[in-house]
Design a protein around this motif. Sequence first.
Motif, PDB file in Angstrom:
ATOM      1  N   TYR A   1       2.624  12.354  -3.944  1.00  0.00           N
ATOM      2  CA  TYR A   1       3.176  13.669  -2.868  1.00  0.00           C
ATOM      3  C   TYR A   1       2.827  14.896  -3.692  1.00  0.00           C
ATOM      4  O   TYR A   1       2.309  15.918  -2.950  1.00  0.00           O
TER       5      TYR A   1
ATOM      6  N   ILE B   1       7.638  10.730   3.452  1.00  0.00           N
ATOM      7  CA  ILE B   1       6.906   9.660   2.640  1.00  0.00           C
ATOM      8  C   ILE B   1       7.584   8.300   2.822  1.00  0.00           C
ATOM      9  O   ILE B   1       8.737   8.108   2.959  1.00  0.00           O
ATOM     10  N   GLU B   2       6.598   7.201   3.633  1.00  0.00           N
ATOM     11  CA  GLU B   2       6.974   6.127   3.900  1.00  0.00           C
ATOM     12  C   GLU B   2       6.858   4.955   2.831  1.00  0.00           C
ATOM     13  O   GLU B   2       5.884   4.922   2.093  1.00  0.00           O
TER      14      GLU B   2
ATOM     15  N   GLN C   1       3.410   5.316   0.761  1.00  0.00           N
ATOM     16  CA  GLN C   1       2.394   6.122   1.595  1.00  0.00           C
ATOM     17  C   GLN C   1       1.990   7.282   0.238  1.00  0.00           C
ATOM     18  O   GLN C   1       2.566   7.953  -0.255  1.00  0.00           O
TER      19      GLN C   1
ATOM     20  N   GLN D   1      -0.700  12.185   2.958  1.00  0.00           N
ATOM     21  CA  GLN D   1       0.216  12.838   4.127  1.00  0.00           C
ATOM     22  C   GLN D   1      -0.668  12.531   5.297  1.00  0.00           C
ATOM     23  O   GLN D   1      -0.100  12.377   6.386  1.00  0.00           O
TER      24      GLN D   1
ATOM     25  N   LYS E   1      -2.811   7.064   7.815  1.00  0.00           N
ATOM     26  CA  LYS E   1      -2.076   6.233   8.427  1.00  0.00           C
ATOM     27  C   LYS E   1      -2.097   5.069   7.334  1.00  0.00           C
ATOM     28  O   LYS E   1      -3.154   4.688   6.797  1.00  0.00           O
TER      29      LYS E   1
ATOM     30  N   MET F   1       0.082   2.623   4.100  1.00  0.00           N
ATOM     31  CA  MET F   1       0.645   2.867   2.772  1.00  0.00           C
ATOM     32  C   MET F   1      -0.150   2.157   1.851  1.00  0.00           C
ATOM     33  O   MET F   1      -0.711   1.035   2.185  1.00  0.00           O
TER      34      MET F   1
ATOM     35  N   ARG G   1      -4.885   0.019   2.429  1.00  0.00           N
ATOM     36  CA  ARG G   1      -3.693   0.798   2.809  1.00  0.00           C
ATOM     37  C   ARG G   1      -3.045  -0.309   4.219  1.00  0.00           C
ATOM     38  O   ARG G   1      -3.820  -0.823   4.776  1.00  0.00           O
TER      39      ARG G   1
ATOM     40  N   ILE H   1       0.136  -1.150   7.275  1.00  0.00           N
ATOM     41  CA  ILE H   1       1.242  -1.030   7.966  1.00  0.00           C
ATOM     42  C   ILE H   1       2.151  -2.200   8.098  1.00  0.00           C
ATOM     43  O   ILE H   1       1.305  -3.114   8.078  1.00  0.00           O
TER      44      ILE H   1
END
Length: 500
Positions: A131, A269-270, A282, A285, A288, A290, A355, A357
Amino acid sequence: MASFKAALSKLFAKFIAMRIQKWATKPVETQQKVFENLISEAKHTAFGKDHNFNAISSIEDFQSNVPIRDYEDLKPYVERVVAGDEDILWKGKPTYFAKTSGTTSGAKYIPITKESMPTHVEAARNAILMYIHETGNSKFVDGKMIFLQGSPVLEEKNGIKLGRLSGIVAHFVPKYLQKNRMPSLETNCIEDWETKVEAIVDETINEDMSIISGIPSWVQMYFEKLIEKSGQNVGDLFKNFNLFIFGGVNYEPYRAKFENLIGRKVDSIELYPASEGFFAFQDKQGEKGMLLQLDSGIFYEFVEAEHFFEKYPKRITIANVKLSVNYVMIISTTAGLWAYNIGDTIQFTSLKPYRVIVSGRIKHFISAFGEHVIGKEVEQALKDAIENTSISVNEFTVAPQINPEEGLPYHEWLVEFENEPDNEPQLIEALETSLQQQNSYYLDLINGKVLKPLKLTKIKKDGFQTYMKSIGKLGGQNKIPRLSNDRKIADRLYELNLTK
């Protein structure tokens, strides 16, 4: 002017970003290396001997020798580890057991080894560093940080310490963060969640909080008590609060509510941590999903959810996954979990890099009539239905009603509103439309008059908290399942007189 610590964190963030880029651009080779290391290190364990690890030279060999297991299937081995035996699932003994409350098997003891422990800590740290690297924002490292977590008090079983994962991780907070970290050890050790939140409010209300982290439903409780005590929204109370870190549940159903409690938007941040491993975080930013942690001592396999309950479901590696398919995630780890089903379903949102979800739980779905409705679909339906309205929701769950007193069966949505709808039929229609668009099985059942449209049942304020308290699961890492294929939760809400 940036402090020395803030400036240093930017340099460290750049270094970590380069390291992550290195393995993220070679995903298949990275996973192959992890796989080979796991087999090599565990050849002489009881599990390795029982499953011919000496003869395994490929992923195909592994899949032939090692069937998919859940905790119940692995339990005979785990019990030997808990009894104090060595070299059972992994070399030596575990350093810790993460104790979790299983739904079917009572307490579960998930081993954490000296090889697996650092990956939990590094992934959480790297999420913040990525981040910083992306945004250039590092000022928050000088403010106070709070991580709402379980008690760090650990028990001991046959020489192995055990506790909740978040309590174990609390012992590994880097020294450079110790001064900034809240709450105090004394407060963190309070077991009763409501008492603990009150104490955290007292400790933090006059501090310069910059990072707040935890499961959204429990952070919401903390925010509400702060507002009650101070008379200010959270963003005015903590002027430098600009980063919310969360995991465990989808944030979207909470986002509007949180922005209201905070009074402004903050970056988030997930994370995707679990007792079994820290799987993803994640990394961007604007993206979509992680970033799947491919270089953390975890070898991943995936099974399409719709084929999972077949006798010999096909297991694939990341080399063959596709976007937007619902997969059950299977892991083998340096903690000695082998072809282990953690129960989560995931979907890939990107393949370069990989990535994901979390789309739900393989056991948390509704298919009482063959509709195969999953958690991601009900969450998306709610998001679509309340978008651009003043409606906000605290918590919800969905259950089938198979034997209604009259008429066709239906899905019952049990919802605790913060701001209730002015037009309930309009909300129901919007939920229905979104769900039917997402799920063709559900649409066919509605059109075929097998099901009638959903019924909405309002839950009293703090009703879900009361429910969680009644089953001894208030606080910590516990969360409400978004949907169930039975009526246990729904019936309990009625029993406790929590419906309006």
